[in-house]
Structures are given as C-alpha cells and as structure tokens.
Design a protein around this motif. Structure first.
Motif, PDB file in Angstrom:
ATOM      1  N   SER A 125       0.828  -1.285   0.218  1.00  0.00           N
ATOM      2  CA  SER A 125       0.025   0.061  -0.076  1.00  0.00           C
ATOM      3  C   SER A 125       0.872   1.322  -0.077  1.00  0.00           C
ATOM      4  O   SER A 125       1.946   1.271   0.066  1.00  0.00           O
ATOM      5  CB  SER A 125      -0.945   0.084   1.109  1.00  0.00           C
ATOM      6  OG  SER A 125      -0.094   0.198   2.385  1.00  0.00           O
ATOM      7  N   GLY A 126       0.278   2.447  -0.291  1.00  0.00           N
ATOM      8  CA  GLY A 126       0.789   3.656  -0.017  1.00  0.00           C
ATOM      9  C   GLY A 126       1.627   3.954   1.441  1.00  0.00           C
ATOM     10  O   GLY A 126       2.459   4.512   1.588  1.00  0.00           O
ATOM     11  N   SER A 127       0.740   3.588   2.247  1.00  0.00           N
ATOM     12  CA  SER A 127       1.166   3.854   3.681  1.00  0.00           C
ATOM     13  C   SER A 127       2.603   3.065   4.150  1.00  0.00           C
ATOM     14  O   SER A 127       3.423   3.504   4.516  1.00  0.00           O
ATOM     15  CB  SER A 127       0.076   3.473   4.565  1.00  0.00           C
ATOM     16  OG  SER A 127      -0.859   4.148   4.478  1.00  0.00           O
ATOM     17  N   ASN A 130       5.502   4.791   2.412  1.00  0.00           N
ATOM     18  CA  ASN A 130       6.166   5.900   3.132  1.00  0.00           C
ATOM     19  C   ASN A 130       6.752   5.265   4.355  1.00  0.00           C
ATOM     20  O   ASN A 130       7.561   5.947   4.828  1.00  0.00           O
ATOM     21  CB  ASN A 130       4.798   6.782   3.345  1.00  0.00           C
ATOM     22  CG  ASN A 130       4.568   7.676   2.004  1.00  0.00           C
ATOM     23  OD1 ASN A 130       5.523   7.930   1.412  1.00  0.00           O
ATOM     24  ND2 ASN A 130       3.384   8.290   2.016  1.00  0.00           N
ATOM     25  N   TYR A 159      -1.302  14.271   3.054  1.00  0.00           N
ATOM     26  CA  TYR A 159      -1.812  13.046   3.354  1.00  0.00           C
ATOM     27  C   TYR A 159      -0.771  12.132   2.767  1.00  0.00           C
ATOM     28  O   TYR A 159      -0.396  12.013   1.706  1.00  0.00           O
ATOM     29  CB  TYR A 159      -3.128  12.558   2.775  1.00  0.00           C
ATOM     30  CG  TYR A 159      -3.641  11.275   3.251  1.00  0.00           C
ATOM     31  CD1 TYR A 159      -4.300  11.322   4.532  1.00  0.00           C
ATOM     32  CD2 TYR A 159      -3.586  10.176   2.457  1.00  0.00           C
ATOM     33  CE1 TYR A 159      -4.916  10.110   4.895  1.00  0.00           C
ATOM     34  CE2 TYR A 159      -3.986   8.905   2.902  1.00  0.00           C
ATOM     35  CZ  TYR A 159      -4.237   8.870   4.251  1.00  0.00           C
ATOM     36  OH  TYR A 159      -4.960   7.673   4.867  1.00  0.00           O
ATOM     37  N   GLY A 161      -0.869   8.725   4.278  1.00  0.00           N
ATOM     38  CA  GLY A 161      -1.516   7.216   4.754  1.00  0.00           C
ATOM     39  C   GLY A 161      -1.804   7.309   5.982  1.00  0.00           C
ATOM     40  O   GLY A 161      -1.690   8.531   6.671  1.00  0.00           O
ATOM     41  N   GLU A 232       3.612  15.706  -1.587  1.00  0.00           N
ATOM     42  CA  GLU A 232       2.668  15.501  -2.668  1.00  0.00           C
ATOM     43  C   GLU A 232       2.850  16.508  -3.848  1.00  0.00           C
ATOM     44  O   GLU A 232       2.756  17.503  -3.264  1.00  0.00           O
ATOM     45  CB  GLU A 232       1.276  15.214  -2.414  1.00  0.00           C
ATOM     46  CG  GLU A 232       0.929  14.334  -1.374  1.00  0.00           C
ATOM     47  CD  GLU A 232      -0.352  14.596  -0.504  1.00  0.00           C
ATOM     48  OE1 GLU A 232      -1.543  14.400  -1.081  1.00  0.00           O
ATOM     49  OE2 GLU A 232      -0.139  15.341   0.621  1.00  0.00           O
ATOM     50  N   ASP A 265       5.755  11.991  -2.851  1.00  0.00           N
ATOM     51  CA  ASP A 265       4.626  11.127  -2.726  1.00  0.00           C
ATOM     52  C   ASP A 265       3.652  11.090  -3.906  1.00  0.00           C
ATOM     53  O   ASP A 265       2.945  12.011  -3.887  1.00  0.00           O
ATOM     54  CB  ASP A 265       3.854  11.287  -1.491  1.00  0.00           C
ATOM     55  CG  ASP A 265       2.839  10.274  -1.146  1.00  0.00           C
ATOM     56  OD1 ASP A 265       2.555   9.468  -2.140  1.00  0.00           O
ATOM     57  OD2 ASP A 265       2.403  10.325  -0.038  1.00  0.00           O
ATOM     58  N   VAL A 267       1.536   8.803  -5.013  1.00  0.00           N
ATOM     59  CA  VAL A 267       0.412   7.900  -4.868  1.00  0.00           C
ATOM     60  C   VAL A 267      -0.736   8.284  -5.619  1.00  0.00           C
ATOM     61  O   VAL A 267      -1.474   7.405  -6.265  1.00  0.00           O
ATOM     62  CB  VAL A 267       0.121   7.408  -3.342  1.00  0.00           C
ATOM     63  CG1 VAL A 267      -1.083   6.739  -3.253  1.00  0.00           C
ATOM     64  CG2 VAL A 267       1.134   6.803  -2.477  1.00  0.00           C
ATOM     65  N   ILE A 268      -1.171   9.460  -5.799  1.00  0.00           N
ATOM     66  CA  ILE A 268      -2.061   9.977  -6.711  1.00  0.00           C
ATOM     67  C   ILE A 268      -1.723  10.375  -7.940  1.00  0.00           C
ATOM     68  O   ILE A 268      -2.212  10.185  -9.123  1.00  0.00           O
ATOM     69  CB  ILE A 268      -3.163  10.891  -5.865  1.00  0.00           C
ATOM     70  CG1 ILE A 268      -3.717  10.505  -4.669  1.00  0.00           C
ATOM     71  CG2 ILE A 268      -3.908  11.818  -6.807  1.00  0.00           C
ATOM     72  CD1 ILE A 268      -4.640  11.557  -3.788  1.00  0.00           C
ATOM     73  N   ALA A 293       1.339   3.856  -5.471  1.00  0.00           N
ATOM     74  CA  ALA A 293       0.206   2.865  -5.131  1.00  0.00           C
ATOM     75  C   ALA A 293      -0.948   3.075  -6.028  1.00  0.00           C
ATOM     76  O   ALA A 293      -0.578   3.402  -7.157  1.00  0.00           O
ATOM     77  CB  ALA A 293      -0.039   3.042  -3.526  1.00  0.00           C
ATOM     78  N   LYS A 294      -2.197   3.129  -5.506  1.00  0.00           N
ATOM     79  CA  LYS A 294      -3.240   3.600  -6.110  1.00  0.00           C
ATOM     80  C   LYS A 294      -3.319   3.092  -7.798  1.00  0.00           C
ATOM     81  O   LYS A 294      -3.585   1.980  -8.060  1.00  0.00           O
ATOM     82  CB  LYS A 294      -3.793   4.922  -5.999  1.00  0.00           C
ATOM     83  CG  LYS A 294      -4.115   5.018  -4.421  1.00  0.00           C
ATOM     84  CD  LYS A 294      -4.760   6.528  -4.196  1.00  0.00           C
ATOM     85  CE  LYS A 294      -5.090   6.455  -2.750  1.00  0.00           C
ATOM     86  NZ  LYS A 294      -4.584   7.594  -1.861  1.00  0.00           N
TER      87      LYS A 294
HETATM   88  C1  LIG Z   1      -3.890   7.347  -0.578  1.00  0.00           C
HETATM   89  C2  LIG Z   1      -2.639   7.894  -0.145  1.00  0.00           C
HETATM   90  C3  LIG Z   1      -1.474   7.283   0.726  1.00  0.00           C
HETATM   91  C4  LIG Z   1      -1.869   5.958   1.337  1.00  0.00           C
HETATM   92  O1  LIG Z   1      -2.163   4.939   0.547  1.00  0.00           O
HETATM   93  P1  LIG Z   1      -2.799   3.512   1.229  1.00  0.00           P
HETATM   94  O2  LIG Z   1      -2.791   2.486   0.161  1.00  0.00           O
HETATM   95  O3  LIG Z   1      -4.256   4.059   1.582  1.00  0.00           O
HETATM   96  O4  LIG Z   1      -1.998   3.182   2.423  1.00  0.00           O
HETATM   97  C5  LIG Z   1      -0.186   7.812   0.605  1.00  0.00           C
HETATM   98  N1  LIG Z   1      -0.174   8.957   0.101  1.00  0.00           N
HETATM   99  C6  LIG Z   1      -0.977   9.561  -0.754  1.00  0.00           C
HETATM  100  C7  LIG Z   1      -0.674  10.721  -1.261  1.00  0.00           C
HETATM  101  C8  LIG Z   1      -2.160   9.083  -0.898  1.00  0.00           C
HETATM  102  O5  LIG Z   1      -3.067   9.827  -1.609  1.00  0.00           O
END
Ligand SMILES: *Cc1c(COP(=O)(O)O)cnc(C)c1O
Length: 469
Positions: A125-127, A130, A159, A161, A232, A265, A267-268, A293-294
C-alpha cells in the motif's frame, strides 16, 4: 472494455445495511451516524460508472479512491490476474527468490520512471511505502556515516497514509489527535496553499515564499539533523491543493543546498493522473525517492512501493542487509495486474489523451463552474480538480466570504451529488474530483452538467436554510 451489461441479482439492501452496521468498522467513518443513515452498497462497475444495490447508476468522478485510472470492467486485467493465480498465486521475495511478474514489473517501472530511477521496493500500500521511505532514508544517512540525520520534514494538511509513520508524515490534525501522533522525528511546515496563505502576493511570489518555510525549518533544526523532505506534487486528500509553478523548483534548490533527500509522494499523481507517468517530471521536482500505489494497478489489486533513485539505491545496495520488507512485497498477482494496467495505459495512449485532449477540455469546462453563485474558485490540473463553495463571491480569492465550517456545507453538497448520480468528494467546503483517465469529452460534458445541477440544488437548499444571507 466490456459493453455487455451484466445484470446481477440485486441483494436485499436492508439486510446488507444491518449486517454492515453490526460488523464492519469502516475507515475514517462516524459509525453511529452511518448506522442511522444506512450504508450504500456498490455492486458493479463499468467504465466510469458504478451501480448500487438499488440499481441506481452513478458517475464515479473520484475513480474509486483516486485509483481506478483505466476504469471499471477491464476483463484483460481480470484475466491476467486469474492466469497468475492459477500458475502461482503467491511466493515471497525474501529468501533469494523472485517471481516472473515481480521482475518484469520492476524492469517496466524502471523504463517509465523519471531518468535516474532504476530500482523499486515493493509494498502492499501507499502507507507501507511511506513507512519504507522513513526507514530507507535513515538507513541511507546511517550508511553514509551521518546517523544523526533522522528528521523528516513534511507539511500540514498533507496525506501520506494511515500507518503510524504514514499518519505522522501526514499533516492531518484530526489524525494526530487520535493516538499521540506524530511519532518523534517528523515535523511539519505550512502547505503551499495560495488561497490560505498567499494574501498580498502573486501566486509566483507565494510559491517561492512557501518554499522558504522549508529553509527556515532546516536552519532551526540544523541541516545535519535533517534526513529528507516529503511532499505530494499536488495535495490530494488535503483538497486538491495545486502549488504555484515556482514552488517545487525552489524546494529542489533548497534540498540541494543542504544535501537533503527529497521524497515525492506520487500515490495519486503517478500513472497518468496529470498526463505523464509521474508529476515529478512536470513540476521539475527531481526527487530522490517516489512513493506510488493506487493507479499502479488501477486499484484492481492492492500494490504500492517506492521508486529508488540511483543515488539512494547505490548506497542501500552497497550497504548489505536492509532489514525491512513485507510478506506481500512483490506479490505476483498484484504485479501481474500492474503490468496489464500499464499495458492498457500505453496501448490506449491515455497519457497523450489526457495531456493533449481531455485534461485541457476538463480544465475549460470545470473553470466555467466558477460562474455559479456558490463557487468561489474552480481550478484543475490534469485529471484532478477542485472548487470552493463560498457564501459571497469576490474576484480575489482572499476576499471571498466562506461559510461557517460548522455548517458542513461541503457534506450537504456531497449528499446532493450522491443523490443525483455523481460522486464528488468534500474536503471541508472544497468539492474535488479525480475522474478515471478514460473519460471522454461527452462524458466530461455529462459530469459538468451533473455538477451544475447539484450546485443549483445545494444553493436552493442553503437558501431555504437561510444560510446565504
Ligand atoms: C492514498 C494515499 C496514501 C496511502 O495509500 P494507502 O494505499 O491508502 O495506504 C499515501 N499517500 C498519498 C498521497 C495518498 O493519496
């Protein structure tokens, strides 16, 4: 994409709602309030649409949770996953072993990552990614003989995680007050929000000013104590906060000056959301580590990780054992889903489509919402966008009159959206979207029409309550 409609046998919604209330603790949820209202049960997805257990169709303008980049109903991903599950559903990568999808994806990621990134560390996961960053940057400085470099600087309203380190890196005060966060060694500076902090400056001046907060904090802490800065490229969960173009290059300059690692970061923002594989390329960030992630799997199967630059990987690789990893690091099924997801993005030229066609179109159409009496500002970047609901408009964002936050106007607006077949997220009184990258121009028109209708409904609602005076 499948076009044959699948009509599932609809389950009994009330039974599911009762079971859900009795047994399911949801993430970030007020359970008492949810139990009273009854949860909405999603049963099917196709393209950019979802259907719930009552058979109602919804346009999903949030891509699930910022992740379903290639849309729902992709049978080629389902097939890739099924094939991998039949061949080898799991094997670990701890004990001098690997699997074919994990290797192939690592090589693929090295090809699409920004120049100078040839290694990946997988997580679930993203958490977790990190958390991996925290451990990796501290290990990096330790190996370089500077073990006192441990502090990581992040930003308020970021954000990153929900694990202990993820929530600590994040700057969400609502998360910090529950459970004694942040953990030691993580500090925060203000976010580069022009609307919030930029009064009296041009956006360009403000971008440089906001970056100077980083230098200020580095000097306070002592540069020899600071390991890394994390951010981010565009803050997502914080409300789609798009920094001025001057911000990131100045942050990079400051990190270089004090020899501090920079973590983007993504993830998005990764995997096409802003029209490139990674936003770092667009914003001139030149990071040392990239969280993803995502969108890597479009959410079909959980997967996350860290892209590691040659600079950091060289030190970690030369340093011997790095005592860190997860059972599911490099899970073969997740990697197979990612490979097919990336193949779809390439084959359908989604990056080009977003960058040169649909994102500019969305930008123009979304900006037109600023003419609505409830909307203060409406801006987008790539396939994320946000608008502010205001009580009184003004040309200058700093003179608009906001609603009392206690009224929960954003949540009222979100409910109207939900009731009228479109999913938009509320962050305070900011309404945000992050649609699937496959969205076409006619679908963008449909989305903007729905948003406008729901803004009208919200305005009528607020007038009835006497809140517009
Ligand atoms: C969603 C998100 C995370 C966490 O990812 P998870 O898969 O929910 O653990 C980390 N960083 C950013 C920028 C996110 O949007």
């Amino acid at each position: 994409m499948t076009t044959t409609p699948i009509v599932p046998v609809l389950p009994d919604t009330q039974v599911l709602q009762r079971l859900d209330a009795a047994h399911f603790l949801h993430p970030f949820t007020d359970h008492k309030a949810l139990a009273e209202k009854g949860v909405r049960v999603m049963v099917r997805g196709d393209g950019i649409y979802l259907w719930d257990s009552e058979g109602r169709k919804v346009l999903d303008a949030m891509s699930g949770l910022w992740c379903v980049n290639v849309g729902y109903g992709r049978t080629s991903i389902t097939q890739a996953v099924a094939r991998q599950m039949e061949t080898l559903p799991f094997y670990n990568s701890f004990f001098n072993t690997t699997t074919i999808p994990a290797v192939e994806l690592a090589a693929k990621l090295a090809r699409i990552a920004p120049a100078g990134f040839r290694h990946v560390f997988y997580t679930g996961s993203g958490s977790e990614a990190n958390d991996t960053n925290v451990r990796m940057v501290r290990r990096y400085w330790d190996l370089l003989g500077q073990p006192e470099r441990t502090v990581i600087i992040s930003r308020h309203n970021a954000y990153h995680g929900s694990t202990m380190a993820g929530a600590s890196l994040g700057g969400m005060s609502g998360m910090h007050v529950q459970g004694g966060l942040p953990i030691p060694g993580i500090v925060h500076i203000n976010q580069p929000s022009y609307a919030e902090h930029g009064v009296g400056m041009t956006p360009e001046e403000f971008g440089v000013h906001a970056a100077s907060w980083l230098e200020e904090r580095i000097r306070e802490l002592g540069p020899d104590k600071v390991a890394a800065f994390i951010g981010e490229p565009i803050q997502g969960a914080g409300g789609v906060i798009i920094p001025p173009v001057t911000y990131w290059p100045e942050v990079r300059r400051i990190c270089d000056k004090y020899d501090i690692l920079l973590i983007a970061d993504e993830v998005i923002t990764g995997f096409g959301r802003l029209g490139k594989w990674f936003a770092s390329e667009q914003f001139g960030i030149r990071p040392d580590l990239i969280t993803f992630a995502k969108g890597v799997t479009s959410g079909y199967v959980p997967l996350g990780g860290v892209l590691v630059s040659d600079k950091v990987a060289g030190v970690i690789v030369a340093g011997g054992d790095f005592n860190h990893g997860f059972t599911y690091s490099g899970h073969p099924v997740a990697c197979a889903a990612a490979l097919e997801n990336i193949r779809i993005i390439e084959e359908e030229k989604l990056l080009e489509q977003v960058a040169h066609d649909t994102a500019p179109y969305l930008k123009a159409r979304f900006a037109s919402l600023a003419a609505h009496p409830l909307v203060g500002t409406a801006e987008s970047c790539g396939f994320v966008a946000g608008l502010n609901l205001v009580r009184r408009k003004a040309g200058n964002v700093h003179y608009q009159v906001k609603f009392d936050p206690g009224l929960g106007v954003g949540m009222i607006c979100r409910a109207h959206m939900f009731d009228n077949g479109v999913i938009m997220r509320a962050v305070g009184d900011r309404m945000i979207i992050a649609p699937p990258l496959i969205m076409t121009r006619p679908q963008i028109d449909e989305l903007i029409g729905l948003i406008r209708l729901c803004l009208d409904r919200t305005l009528e609602d607020l007038e009835r309550r006497g809140w517009m005076r």
